[in-house]
Design a protein around this motif. Sequence first.
Motif, PDB file in Angstrom:
ATOM      1  N   ALA A 147      -1.150   8.602   3.077  1.00  0.00           N
ATOM      2  CA  ALA A 147      -2.298   7.740   3.306  1.00  0.00           C
ATOM      3  C   ALA A 147      -3.014   8.243   4.566  1.00  0.00           C
ATOM      4  N   ASP A 148      -4.321   8.076   4.601  1.00  0.00           N
ATOM      5  CA  ASP A 148      -5.089   8.549   5.756  1.00  0.00           C
ATOM      6  C   ASP A 148      -4.591   7.928   7.057  1.00  0.00           C
ATOM      7  N   SER A 149      -4.129   6.696   6.969  1.00  0.00           N
ATOM      8  CA  SER A 149      -3.717   5.970   8.165  1.00  0.00           C
ATOM      9  C   SER A 149      -2.460   6.541   8.816  1.00  0.00           C
ATOM     10  N   VAL A 150      -1.699   7.357   8.089  1.00  0.00           N
ATOM     11  CA  VAL A 150      -0.447   7.879   8.648  1.00  0.00           C
ATOM     12  C   VAL A 150      -0.422   9.399   8.747  1.00  0.00           C
TER      13      VAL A 150
ATOM     14  N   GLU B 120      -0.046  -1.654  14.042  1.00  0.00           N
ATOM     15  CA  GLU B 120      -0.521  -1.836  12.663  1.00  0.00           C
ATOM     16  C   GLU B 120       0.388  -1.186  11.633  1.00  0.00           C
ATOM     17  N   ASP B 121       1.389  -0.461  12.060  1.00  0.00           N
ATOM     18  CA  ASP B 121       2.390   0.073  11.129  1.00  0.00           C
ATOM     19  C   ASP B 121       3.471  -0.961  10.797  1.00  0.00           C
TER      20      ASP B 121
ATOM     21  N   GLU C  78       0.823  -1.206   0.000  1.00  0.00           N
ATOM     22  CA  GLU C  78       0.000   0.000   0.000  1.00  0.00           C
ATOM     23  C   GLU C  78       0.855   1.252   0.000  1.00  0.00           C
TER      24      GLU C  78
ATOM     25  N   LYS D  30       2.309   2.648  15.669  1.00  0.00           N
ATOM     26  CA  LYS D  30       1.303   1.708  16.152  1.00  0.00           C
ATOM     27  C   LYS D  30       1.657   0.308  15.671  1.00  0.00           C
TER      28      LYS D  30
END
Length: 123
Positions: A61-64, A89-90, A46, A87
């Motif tokens: 990305a929105d997640s970061v 999830e990273d 991704e 996190k």
Amino acid sequence: QVQLVESGGGLVQAGGSLRLSCTASGRTFSSTAMGWFRQAPGKEREFVSGIDSSGYNAAYADSVKGRFTISMDNAKNTMYLQMNSLKPEDTAVYYCATHVYAILRPGGPWGSWGQGTQVTVSS
């Protein structure tokens, strides 16, 4: 032929920080946009962040967003990814890549890729 080498990965506790580096050789460093991707086990690669050839326009990305910062040092032929507030999830292998164009389009096309560096975030 462009050669990309990532470094800076490692094991860190949740909430910690890491700075990844991507050093390029064999090209004019600032001629194209560049980016960071990641791939976690069992998941597709991704887009994480990218920056255009000017170094002024970046995308995340929105997640970061708000936690990661991309930058370039043309004098050192190196791109960085400062990762804060990490996190679990990273956790992934992080890759740097060169874009085909000077203007960043996260969807591509992307050209050369590095070999990746492992980032592991423990909870």
